[in-house]
Write a protein that holds these residues in place. Structure first.
Motif, PDB file in Angstrom:
ATOM      1  N   PRO A  47      32.335  56.981  46.243  1.00 59.46           N
ATOM      2  CA  PRO A  47      31.269  57.232  47.041  1.00 59.46           C
ATOM      3  C   PRO A  47      30.490  56.116  47.653  1.00 59.46           C
ATOM      4  CG  PRO A  47      31.459  58.928  45.248  1.00 59.46           C
ATOM      5  CD  PRO A  47      32.308  57.585  45.161  1.00 59.46           C
ATOM      6  N   ARG A  48      30.099  55.883  48.757  1.00 63.49           N
ATOM      7  CA  ARG A  48      29.436  54.863  49.351  1.00 63.49           C
ATOM      8  C   ARG A  48      27.957  54.681  48.739  1.00 63.49           C
ATOM      9  NH1 ARG A  48      28.794  52.235  54.228  1.00 63.49           N
ATOM     10  NH2 ARG A  48      30.899  53.381  54.923  1.00 63.49           N
ATOM     11  N   ALA A  49      27.311  55.853  48.330  1.00 62.78           N
ATOM     12  CA  ALA A  49      26.041  55.653  47.573  1.00 62.78           C
ATOM     13  C   ALA A  49      26.277  55.096  46.246  1.00 62.78           C
ATOM     14  CB  ALA A  49      25.365  57.093  47.315  1.00 62.78           C
ATOM     15  N   THR A  50      27.559  55.521  45.692  1.00 62.46           N
ATOM     16  CA  THR A  50      27.735  54.863  44.127  1.00 62.46           C
ATOM     17  C   THR A  50      27.871  53.457  44.308  1.00 62.46           C
ATOM     18  OG1 THR A  50      28.712  56.890  43.465  1.00 62.46           O
ATOM     19  CG2 THR A  50      29.389  54.858  42.453  1.00 62.46           C
ATOM     20  N   LEU A  51      28.616  52.914  45.241  1.00 58.45           N
ATOM     21  CA  LEU A  51      29.171  51.364  45.571  1.00 58.45           C
ATOM     22  C   LEU A  51      27.615  50.906  45.803  1.00 58.45           C
ATOM     23  CD1 LEU A  51      32.316  51.541  47.470  1.00 58.45           C
ATOM     24  CD2 LEU A  51      31.896  50.668  45.186  1.00 58.45           C
ATOM     25  N   GLU A  52      26.775  51.357  46.724  1.00 60.11           N
ATOM     26  CA  GLU A  52      25.651  50.711  47.236  1.00 60.11           C
ATOM     27  C   GLU A  52      24.582  50.637  45.894  1.00 60.11           C
ATOM     28  OE1 GLU A  52      23.591  52.871  50.253  1.00 60.11           O
ATOM     29  OE2 GLU A  52      24.985  52.152  51.799  1.00 60.11           O
ATOM     30  N   ALA A  53      24.353  51.562  44.909  1.00 63.62           N
ATOM     31  CA  ALA A  53      23.804  51.451  43.880  1.00 63.62           C
ATOM     32  C   ALA A  53      24.331  50.392  42.835  1.00 63.62           C
ATOM     33  CB  ALA A  53      23.476  52.677  43.125  1.00 63.62           C
ATOM     34  N   GLU A  54      25.390  50.195  42.943  1.00 64.98           N
ATOM     35  CA  GLU A  54      26.058  49.138  41.919  1.00 64.98           C
ATOM     36  C   GLU A  54      25.846  47.751  42.766  1.00 64.98           C
ATOM     37  OE1 GLU A  54      29.492  52.174  40.002  1.00 64.98           O
ATOM     38  OE2 GLU A  54      30.203  50.445  41.306  1.00 64.98           O
ATOM     39  N   LEU A  55      26.047  47.719  43.911  1.00 60.05           N
ATOM     40  CA  LEU A  55      25.714  46.417  44.676  1.00 60.05           C
ATOM     41  C   LEU A  55      24.216  46.221  44.541  1.00 60.05           C
ATOM     42  CD1 LEU A  55      28.072  47.036  47.600  1.00 60.05           C
ATOM     43  CD2 LEU A  55      28.058  45.233  46.036  1.00 60.05           C
ATOM     44  N   TYR A  56      23.445  46.937  44.680  1.00 59.58           N
ATOM     45  CA  TYR A  56      21.922  46.616  44.363  1.00 59.58           C
ATOM     46  C   TYR A  56      21.759  45.763  43.033  1.00 59.58           C
ATOM     47  CZ  TYR A  56      16.965  47.394  43.525  1.00 59.58           C
ATOM     48  OH  TYR A  56      15.588  47.214  43.124  1.00 59.58           O
ATOM     49  N   ALA A  57      22.454  46.528  41.891  1.00 52.18           N
ATOM     50  CA  ALA A  57      22.293  45.976  40.520  1.00 52.18           C
ATOM     51  C   ALA A  57      22.664  44.502  40.368  1.00 52.18           C
ATOM     52  CB  ALA A  57      22.795  46.840  39.508  1.00 52.18           C
ATOM     53  N   ILE A  58      23.832  44.200  41.302  1.00 55.34           N
ATOM     54  CA  ILE A  58      24.471  43.005  41.122  1.00 55.34           C
ATOM     55  C   ILE A  58      23.750  41.956  41.915  1.00 55.34           C
ATOM     56  CG2 ILE A  58      26.408  41.850  42.056  1.00 55.34           C
ATOM     57  CD1 ILE A  58      28.259  44.437  41.401  1.00 55.34           C
ATOM     58  N   ALA A  70      31.001  39.940  43.857  1.00 54.16           N
ATOM     59  CA  ALA A  70      30.504  41.352  43.928  1.00 54.16           C
ATOM     60  C   ALA A  70      31.788  42.236  43.418  1.00 54.16           C
ATOM     61  CB  ALA A  70      29.936  41.871  44.963  1.00 54.16           C
ATOM     62  N   ILE A  71      32.683  42.267  44.258  1.00 54.82           N
ATOM     63  CA  ILE A  71      33.854  43.364  43.834  1.00 54.82           C
ATOM     64  C   ILE A  71      34.550  43.167  42.555  1.00 54.82           C
ATOM     65  CG2 ILE A  71      36.323  43.670  44.416  1.00 54.82           C
ATOM     66  CD1 ILE A  71      35.640  42.949  47.402  1.00 54.82           C
ATOM     67  N   GLN A  72      34.437  42.165  41.896  1.00 60.56           N
ATOM     68  CA  GLN A  72      34.765  41.838  40.534  1.00 60.56           C
ATOM     69  C   GLN A  72      33.966  42.210  39.615  1.00 60.56           C
ATOM     70  OE1 GLN A  72      34.833  39.457  42.858  1.00 60.56           O
ATOM     71  NE2 GLN A  72      36.183  37.484  42.179  1.00 60.56           N
ATOM     72  N   GLU A  73      32.654  42.728  39.872  1.00 55.65           N
ATOM     73  CA  GLU A  73      31.520  43.046  38.972  1.00 55.65           C
ATOM     74  C   GLU A  73      31.321  44.607  39.247  1.00 55.65           C
ATOM     75  OE1 GLU A  73      28.233  40.672  38.516  1.00 55.65           O
ATOM     76  OE2 GLU A  73      29.375  38.889  38.339  1.00 55.65           O
ATOM     77  N   LEU A  74      31.751  45.198  40.048  1.00 54.32           N
ATOM     78  CA  LEU A  74      31.473  46.515  40.573  1.00 54.32           C
ATOM     79  C   LEU A  74      32.226  47.480  39.342  1.00 54.32           C
ATOM     80  CD1 LEU A  74      32.340  47.023  44.275  1.00 54.32           C
ATOM     81  CD2 LEU A  74      30.140  47.264  43.472  1.00 54.32           C
ATOM     82  N   PRO A  75      30.978  48.094  38.551  1.00 55.88           N
ATOM     83  CA  PRO A  75      31.485  49.000  37.447  1.00 55.88           C
ATOM     84  C   PRO A  75      32.374  50.048  37.932  1.00 55.88           C
ATOM     85  CG  PRO A  75      29.145  48.756  37.620  1.00 55.88           C
ATOM     86  CD  PRO A  75      29.614  47.862  38.763  1.00 55.88           C
ATOM     87  N   SER A  76      32.292  50.728  38.895  1.00 55.59           N
ATOM     88  CA  SER A  76      33.389  51.657  39.482  1.00 55.59           C
ATOM     89  C   SER A  76      34.665  51.306  39.547  1.00 55.59           C
ATOM     90  CB  SER A  76      32.884  52.645  40.659  1.00 55.59           C
ATOM     91  OG  SER A  76      32.563  51.402  41.635  1.00 55.59           O
ATOM     92  N   LEU A  77      34.815  50.039  40.228  1.00 54.15           N
ATOM     93  CA  LEU A  77      36.146  49.529  40.229  1.00 54.15           C
ATOM     94  C   LEU A  77      36.701  48.939  38.918  1.00 54.15           C
ATOM     95  CD1 LEU A  77      35.775  47.656  43.829  1.00 54.15           C
ATOM     96  CD2 LEU A  77      36.349  49.885  43.224  1.00 54.15           C
ATOM     97  N   ARG A  78      35.949  48.419  38.236  1.00 53.43           N
ATOM     98  CA  ARG A  78      36.425  48.095  36.990  1.00 53.43           C
ATOM     99  C   ARG A  78      36.766  49.214  36.254  1.00 53.43           C
ATOM    100  NH1 ARG A  78      35.087  42.935  35.453  1.00 53.43           N
ATOM    101  NH2 ARG A  78      34.836  43.443  33.323  1.00 53.43           N
ATOM    102  N   GLU A  90      48.322  46.254  32.055  1.00 49.89           N
ATOM    103  CA  GLU A  90      47.929  44.998  32.731  1.00 49.89           C
ATOM    104  C   GLU A  90      46.844  45.181  33.581  1.00 49.89           C
ATOM    105  OE1 GLU A  90      50.368  41.780  35.551  1.00 49.89           O
ATOM    106  OE2 GLU A  90      51.330  43.469  34.510  1.00 49.89           O
ATOM    107  N   ALA A  91      45.777  44.209  33.640  1.00 43.14           N
ATOM    108  CA  ALA A  91      44.736  44.236  34.246  1.00 43.14           C
ATOM    109  C   ALA A  91      45.093  43.873  35.651  1.00 43.14           C
ATOM    110  CB  ALA A  91      43.884  43.001  33.847  1.00 43.14           C
ATOM    111  N   VAL A  92      44.218  44.652  36.654  1.00 36.19           N
ATOM    112  CA  VAL A  92      44.344  44.489  38.026  1.00 36.19           C
ATOM    113  C   VAL A  92      43.205  43.327  38.554  1.00 36.19           C
ATOM    114  CG1 VAL A  92      44.057  45.677  40.383  1.00 36.19           C
ATOM    115  CG2 VAL A  92      45.049  46.993  38.291  1.00 36.19           C
ATOM    116  N   ASP A  93      44.251  42.555  39.641  1.00 32.38           N
ATOM    117  CA  ASP A  93      43.305  41.827  40.115  1.00 32.38           C
ATOM    118  C   ASP A  93      42.398  42.215  41.159  1.00 32.38           C
ATOM    119  OD1 ASP A  93      42.272  39.432  41.802  1.00 32.38           O
ATOM    120  OD2 ASP A  93      44.281  38.286  41.679  1.00 32.38           O
ATOM    121  N   LEU A  94      41.045  42.366  41.135  1.00 30.21           N
ATOM    122  CA  LEU A  94      40.416  43.298  41.743  1.00 30.21           C
ATOM    123  C   LEU A  94      40.254  42.768  43.408  1.00 30.21           C
ATOM    124  CD1 LEU A  94      37.486  44.774  39.548  1.00 30.21           C
ATOM    125  CD2 LEU A  94      39.545  45.674  40.396  1.00 30.21           C
ATOM    126  N   PRO A  95      39.940  41.347  43.475  1.00 29.89           N
ATOM    127  CA  PRO A  95      39.880  40.710  44.975  1.00 29.89           C
ATOM    128  C   PRO A  95      41.251  41.059  45.625  1.00 29.89           C
ATOM    129  CG  PRO A  95      38.799  39.419  43.346  1.00 29.89           C
ATOM    130  CD  PRO A  95      39.447  40.351  42.548  1.00 29.89           C
TER     131      PRO A  95
END
Length: 310
Positions: A47-58, A70-78, A90-95
């Protein structure tokens, strides 16, 4: 500061903010960040609200709303793509996984990064008079440098002062993440120097330090900026004639709401910026329509560097 021959202020040094003073930073950022966020929501399902909150913290953590990793550090994507410690996955290359979001950001940034009308011609007039021209921005070094190059201000500015770059993630070097040879990223004429980390506007000691660095006197300097708190108040505290670029005040624009939700500014900084009005600060000069009005208020003269002893 001495008065000019026609009643205008007179100066030998111009210090100007960049974002929302020389170009519409909010429009550029809103277009680029919005395109990236739209793509992240569509491709991840978060959800957009989740990503915005995580980006605010970053952004709060790194002191910039333009953090390149920022994409590499987003908790929801990690959580979705990086394996747990007890997993053999195997780890996913987030970028790489979200490359479309990165590309969307870059496309819209290129499309919307343009100078305000009259900026280039006004800077030409100021430099033709022999005055020293300095840009001072709180943007990080890479983005400040990129904008000077892209906006073709290399050489139109004598000096550029910005914060140093944010730290790179562990294990990465600049050469690993840059697409072009080192000379591509260097300014050819404008001298780029860094302000000290952690020193933010409206700290008047930073502005006084810049002037001391180039051998300029506050009494011979004008400062132009779009923020009453960060620019006008700082100039006044430094003993520099202030010019408020009212045309760049973005606080009432729709995109400002998005910026507020993901900003790197502290809550105290946001509250002060949003609460202050012209009656509280009383700028000396006001540019209502554009940067070119600066010449109606200030007569520029030749800057003479201080003599150096042998």
């Amino acid at each position: 500061m001495a008065a000019g021959t026609d009643g205008r202020s007179s100066a030998t040094v111009l210090v100007t903010d960049m974002d929302n003073t020389l170009f519409d930073w909010l429009a550029m950022w809103q277009a680029a960040f919005g395109a990236m966020l739209d793509r992240l929501v569509a491709d991840s399902g978060v959800p957009r609200a989740t990503l915005e909150a995580e980006l605010y913290a970053i952004h709060q953590r790194h002191g910039t709303t333009e953090y390149a990793f920022a994409i590499q550090e987003l908790p929801s994507l990690r959580a979705r793509h990086l394996p747990r410690a007890d997993s053999n996955a195997e780890a996913v290359d987030l970028p790489a996984r979200y490359a479309a979001a990165v590309d969307a950001y870059r496309v819209m940034r290129r499309r919307t990064l343009t100078l305000y009308p009259g900026v280039r011609d006004t800077l030409r007039v100021v430099r033709a008079a022999g005055a020293l021209v300095i840009a001072y921005t709180e943007s990080r070094a890479y983005y400040a440098d990129y904008r000077v190059r892209t906006l073709e201000l290399d050489g139109a500015l004598d000096y550029l002062y910005s914060l140093p770059d944010h730290a790179l993630p562990d294990g990465l070097t600049a050469s690993q993440i840059r697409r072009y040879p080192p000379e591509h990223y260097r300014l050819r004429s404008t001298v780029h120097r860094h302000t000290r980390e952690g020193a933010w506007k409206p700290d008047a000691s930073v502005l006084r330090g810049i002037l001391g660095d180039v051998g300029a006197e506050p009494a011979e300097t004008v400062y132009v900026g779009d923020s009453l708190v960060k620019d006008v108040a700082m100039a006044q505290a430094a003993g520099v004639v202030d010019v408020f670029a009212r045309y760049g005040d973005v606080r009432s624009r729709p995109g400002y709401d998005v910026l507020r939700r993901v900003t790197h500014w502290t809550p105290a900084m946001m509250a002060r910026s949003e609460g202050i009005r012209e009656a509280d600060v009383r700028p000396t000069h006001v540019l209502g329509e554009g940067f070119a009005e600066l010449l109606d208020h200030v007569e520029f003269r030749r800057f003479t560097p201080p003599a150096t002893g042998r």
